[in-house]
Design an enzyme around this catalytic site. Sequence first.
Site, PDB file in Angstrom:
ATOM      1  N   CYS A 198      -4.497   4.908  -9.275  1.00  0.00           N
ATOM      2  CA  CYS A 198      -4.741   6.225  -9.299  1.00  0.00           C
ATOM      3  C   CYS A 198      -5.728   6.673 -10.174  1.00  0.00           C
ATOM      4  O   CYS A 198      -5.215   6.745 -11.477  1.00  0.00           O
ATOM      5  CB  CYS A 198      -3.211   7.013  -9.306  1.00  0.00           C
ATOM      6  SG  CYS A 198      -3.171   8.532  -9.022  1.00  0.00           S
TER       7      CYS A 198
ATOM      8  N   ARG B  76       7.081   6.862  -2.049  1.00  0.00           N
ATOM      9  CA  ARG B  76       5.593   6.708  -2.313  1.00  0.00           C
ATOM     10  C   ARG B  76       4.914   7.499  -1.000  1.00  0.00           C
ATOM     11  O   ARG B  76       5.433   7.625  -0.177  1.00  0.00           O
ATOM     12  CB  ARG B  76       5.541   5.313  -1.750  1.00  0.00           C
ATOM     13  CG  ARG B  76       5.789   4.198  -3.140  1.00  0.00           C
ATOM     14  CD  ARG B  76       5.332   4.668  -4.144  1.00  0.00           C
ATOM     15  NE  ARG B  76       5.780   3.598  -5.292  1.00  0.00           N
ATOM     16  CZ  ARG B  76       6.627   3.866  -6.314  1.00  0.00           C
ATOM     17  NH1 ARG B  76       7.373   5.114  -6.105  1.00  0.00           N
ATOM     18  NH2 ARG B  76       6.974   3.166  -7.344  1.00  0.00           N
TER      19      ARG B  76
END
Length: 421
Positions: free
Chosen positions: A70, A155
């Site tokens: 990320c 998730r």
Amino acid sequence: MRFIDLFAGLGGFHLAAKQLEGECVFASEINPLLQTAYQSNHGIKPFGDIKNANPKDIPEHDLLCAGFPCQPFSKAGDQMGWKDAVRGTVFFKIVEILQRRRPKFVILENVAHFVKHDEGNTYARVKQSLESLGYTVDHMQLSPHRFGVPQIRERMYMVGCLNGLDEFKWPSIQTTDAELSIRDVLDENPKDAVKLSDQVINCLEVWQDFIQKYPEKESLPSFPIWSMEFKASYPYKQDSLYDVELAKLRKSKGTFGTTLNTRFRKDIIERVPSYARSAEIAFPKWKKRFIMQNRALYRNNRDWINPWLNKVKQFPPSLQKFEWNCKGEERDIWKYIIQFRASGVRVKRPTTSPSLVAMTTTQVPIIAWEKRYMTVRECAKLQSMEELKCFPEGTAAMAALGNAVNVKVVNLILRNLLELN
């Protein structure tokens, strides 16, 4: 169906795709220990750092799988296009591969808050990049505990298809919390389990003493218990402690009632809890609420808390905090699942496991009734990876499992996605 597995780790995407008769034609993984485990389990030696791969050397494939890091992407992309927005990130390599090979399907995985990361900029750049290449994109937040696996692990999953997603459906919920039991993945007193240390047992006994002393007619607090707030009186409702007048601070109390009547502000700051040392203009609302609740808890129960308080002072700050997530249940720590987190000692019902994280040894879930930590094999079951034979040694295995995708969730998504073929 040919697929590639990027940022492969232990190969969660590989297992899920192979179960659907997929053939892995390329994998990448930067960690040498995981490369070795991947080759042992799947028969393929992964390429190293994907940033060094040339897209023209990657075989043709139908599906690209990636649980990518990320990273914040440049906001300059608003003016200069998606290439400038993602250039310099690992995701840009995914873009290059998609441009070169044009697989029909893409599936990506990331942490649950990915869509909010960098104020939504990161997700927007990823979505924009895929759409600019002709992919129709959708995302959903899913957890394995909704599909029969006793682990709460939210998730974010993204799927893309060159032919559109009009007929695509996300997997439907299959189970409720009441239908789950952590015992389904546990072995009874496994020989390879790590036993709890004397300090851990002592810490749990101290908190057991706390909940037994707590008034029977009252519910245990649903908010986190921060014992360092007991006897504390430093100001928290307005300014940062860096902006409060020294004279006012010196009249108040810090951690466990420690005097703040000292000369320098830096010495005062060191005597308050670590979460109160921020130079922010003011404490966030949630922090103010927890401090207020804990001080009220102490005022209403000081007669029995004061004799208990010295017991908890011996532990590190993270073990001086406690979360009881078993509302209405019997007040016996030794009947539940426990995890030591930076946020405190967390006690959960034995229905689901806490989310596996990239764990240190002390963060592995505890099976309290057997006074041991979960084993690598049990944690693998929580990730639907029970068929794997080889894991890295020691803590590297737990870290890898904490970073892995859940195979069952990915399998269910791919079943629906590949039907578009």
